[in-house]
Design an enzyme around this catalytic site. Structure first.
Site, short mmCIF file in Angstrom:
data_model
loop_
_atom_site.label_atom_id
_atom_site.label_comp_id
_atom_site.label_asym_id
_atom_site.label_seq_id
_atom_site.Cartn_x
_atom_site.Cartn_y
_atom_site.Cartn_z
N LYS A 115 0.81 -1.22 0.00
CA LYS A 115 0.00 0.00 0.00
C LYS A 115 0.85 1.28 0.00
O LYS A 115 0.36 2.35 -0.35
CB LYS A 115 -0.96 0.01 1.20
CG LYS A 115 -2.14 -0.94 1.02
CD LYS A 115 -3.29 -0.56 1.93
CE LYS A 115 -4.45 -1.53 1.93
NZ LYS A 115 -5.06 -1.83 0.67
N LYS A 203 -3.62 -9.81 -6.08
CA LYS A 203 -4.95 -10.17 -5.59
C LYS A 203 -5.97 -9.13 -6.03
O LYS A 203 -5.60 -7.97 -6.26
CB LYS A 203 -4.94 -10.30 -4.06
CG LYS A 203 -5.04 -8.99 -3.29
CD LYS A 203 -5.36 -9.27 -1.83
CE LYS A 203 -5.71 -7.98 -1.09
NZ LYS A 203 -7.05 -7.47 -1.39
N LYS A 206 -10.52 -4.00 -3.67
CA LYS A 206 -11.56 -3.02 -3.97
C LYS A 206 -10.98 -1.66 -4.29
O LYS A 206 -11.58 -0.88 -5.02
CB LYS A 206 -12.61 -2.95 -2.85
CG LYS A 206 -12.11 -2.60 -1.47
CD LYS A 206 -13.30 -2.54 -0.50
CE LYS A 206 -13.07 -3.27 0.79
NZ LYS A 206 -12.02 -2.71 1.65
P1 ATP Z 1 -8.47 -2.50 -0.13
O1 ATP Z 1 -7.97 -2.46 -1.53
O2 ATP Z 1 -9.28 -1.32 0.25
O3 ATP Z 1 -7.43 -2.90 0.88
P2 ATP Z 1 -9.48 -5.20 -0.03
O4 ATP Z 1 -10.28 -5.75 -1.17
O5 ATP Z 1 -8.10 -5.69 0.16
O6 ATP Z 1 -9.57 -3.65 -0.15
P3 ATP Z 1 -9.97 -5.32 2.83
O7 ATP Z 1 -11.03 -4.49 3.45
O8 ATP Z 1 -8.54 -4.92 2.97
O9 ATP Z 1 -10.34 -5.46 1.28
O10 ATP Z 1 -10.13 -6.81 3.34
C1 ATP Z 1 -11.37 -7.32 3.78
C2 ATP Z 1 -11.36 -8.82 3.81
O11 ATP Z 1 -11.42 -9.34 2.48
C3 ATP Z 1 -10.10 -9.42 4.43
O12 ATP Z 1 -10.47 -10.56 5.17
C4 ATP Z 1 -9.28 -9.82 3.25
O13 ATP Z 1 -8.39 -10.87 3.53
C5 ATP Z 1 -10.36 -10.27 2.28
N1 ATP Z 1 -9.90 -10.15 0.90
C6 ATP Z 1 -9.54 -9.02 0.29
N2 ATP Z 1 -9.19 -9.25 -0.98
C7 ATP Z 1 -9.31 -10.59 -1.16
C8 ATP Z 1 -9.08 -11.46 -2.27
N3 ATP Z 1 -8.66 -10.98 -3.42
N4 ATP Z 1 -9.31 -12.78 -2.10
C9 ATP Z 1 -9.74 -13.27 -0.92
N5 ATP Z 1 -9.98 -12.50 0.16
C10 ATP Z 1 -9.78 -11.18 0.05
MG MG Z 2 -6.91 -4.80 1.72
#
Ligand code: ATP
Ligand code: MG
Length: 336
Positions: A115, A203, A206
């Site tokens: 990040k 990965k 969002k």
């Molecule tokens: P950001 O980009 O804002 O960090 P993010 O998609 O990584 O968003 P988080 O809010 O950081 O989402 O994570 C929320 C939950 O979703 C966590 O348990 C994280 O491990 C899970 N998660 C996030 N991305 C993935 C993915 N690509 N596959 C499986 N689990 C995921």
């Molecule tokens: Mg995240």
């Protein structure tokens, strides 16, 4: 009763990765072990503000909680829904744990590196959020925390911080289960990591800017089809499940298996050796589009008021448990 805890940041609409990696596993566990555990489902709104907020923050928060209900979470007296910032003990314990965690271990966190990479400056929250996450877990002595693969490192750091604190101040914290035990409990083969559709070595996230790289939970069937049909694959020309050499194709096989609730081995056996990537993409598009249509229909039925009522109960419960643990910590440190 032991506790299972989960949270998803509400900085925007969620992705299919969040749904498959974190939301659905929690819902399955909550419904399977109903009556045997306490289930804490919270929105880490303090974690959310380390990122830019996309949309209306308050709406995002309520919507994230509605997602759990739309995904089938059955609410009963052991299911507690709350917002992190409504339980001030999280932030206070974070500060105390900041004085136990070290700069070195936090600098090694993959999420922090990713990040902050390439940025001239990054906020301290991005660096420090694993400590807040440790507080989120330790306040409730949570044993299992259903999460995606990217967050498991933070469970391990939570164990390290808690162990170090206990060593210095006495046995205050209960450690969450180790990664291998968490995975076994979630009944998955390995931690879930849904890949970015354009750059499948990463990965799905969002906060990724490119819209075609991620399936959002509010996507229309047309958008799902367009994104999956244009997903990056490879030049091998034959379908194999091989996350190293064919991450794009393997990601689609994994999505198909998880969304249709079938073992990966079954889906892989069905497609292995076939040569039409287009056919696989069409199949996955239909499976995901259908699931999302049904999910969105259920979501529409849930009102803000439904969630707000649950929050009032949940925040009362969370404050009671969290404040009791915080007092134990304050006494151990000598603050009380
Ligand atoms: P950001 O980009 O804002 O960090 P993010 O998609 O990584 O968003 P988080 O809010 O950081 O989402 O994570 C929320 C939950 O979703 C966590 O348990 C994280 O491990 C899970 N998660 C996030 N991305 C993935 C993915 N690509 N596959 C499986 N689990 C995921
Ligand atoms: Mg995240």
């Amino acid at each position: 009763m032991k506790t299972i805890l989960t949270g998803i940041r509400s900085n925007s609409v969620l992705t299919l990765g969040n749904y498959l990696g974190a939301l659905l596993p929690m819902v399955r566990l909550a419904n399977k072990y109903s009556g045997e555990y306490q289930f804490n489902v919270f929105v880490p709104d303090l974690h959310s503000i380390i990122s830019e907020i996309d949309g209306n923050f308050k709406e995002n928060t309520l919507r994230t909680l509605k997602y759990y209900l739309a995904a089938g979470l059955l609410v009963n007296k052991n299911v507690h829904i709350y917002r992190q910032s409504y339980v001030p003990a999280h932030a206070e314990l974070c500060w105390i744990l900041n004085c136990t965690a070290t700069m070195g271990e936090m600098s090694r966190m993959t999420q922090y590196k990713e990040k902050s990479e390439g940025k001239a400056s990054c906020n301290v929250g991005i660096f420090d959020y694993p400590v807040l996450m440790a507080a989120d877990i330790l306040l409730y002595s949570a044993e299992f925390i259903p999460l995606g693969e990217d967050q498991f490192q933070h469970i391990e750091i939570t164990r390290d911080i808690a162990e170090r604190f206990n060593h210095k101040h006495g046995e205050v914290f209960v450690l969450p289960a180790k990664t291998a035990e968490q995975i076994k409990f979630m009944e998955i083969e390995k931690a879930i990591r849904i890949r970015d559709l354009i750059s499948p070595e990463k990965k799905m996230s969002k906060s990724t800017v490119a819209e075609n790289s991620k399936i959002m939970l509010d996507d229309t069937p047309e958008a799902v089809r367009k994104k999956i049909m244009s997903a990056t694959t490879d030049s091998v020309g034959v379908i194999h499940f091989d996350m190293v050499n064919q991450p794009g194709i393997s990601n689609l096989l994994q999505i198909e298996a998880l969304v249709s609730n079938r073992p990966l081995s079954e889906v892989t056996a069905e497609w292995d050796g076939k040569t039409s990537y287009g056919d696989l993409k069409k199949q996955v598009s239909e499976t995901v589009a259908k699931m999302l249509e049904e999910f969105q229909a259920r979501l529409k039925e849930i009102s803000d008021e439904d969630v707000i009522l649950l929050l009032e109960e949940g925040e009362k419960y969370a404050n009671e448990i969290a404040n009791a643990k915080l007092l134990e910590v304050q006494k151990a440190v000598g603050l009380r």
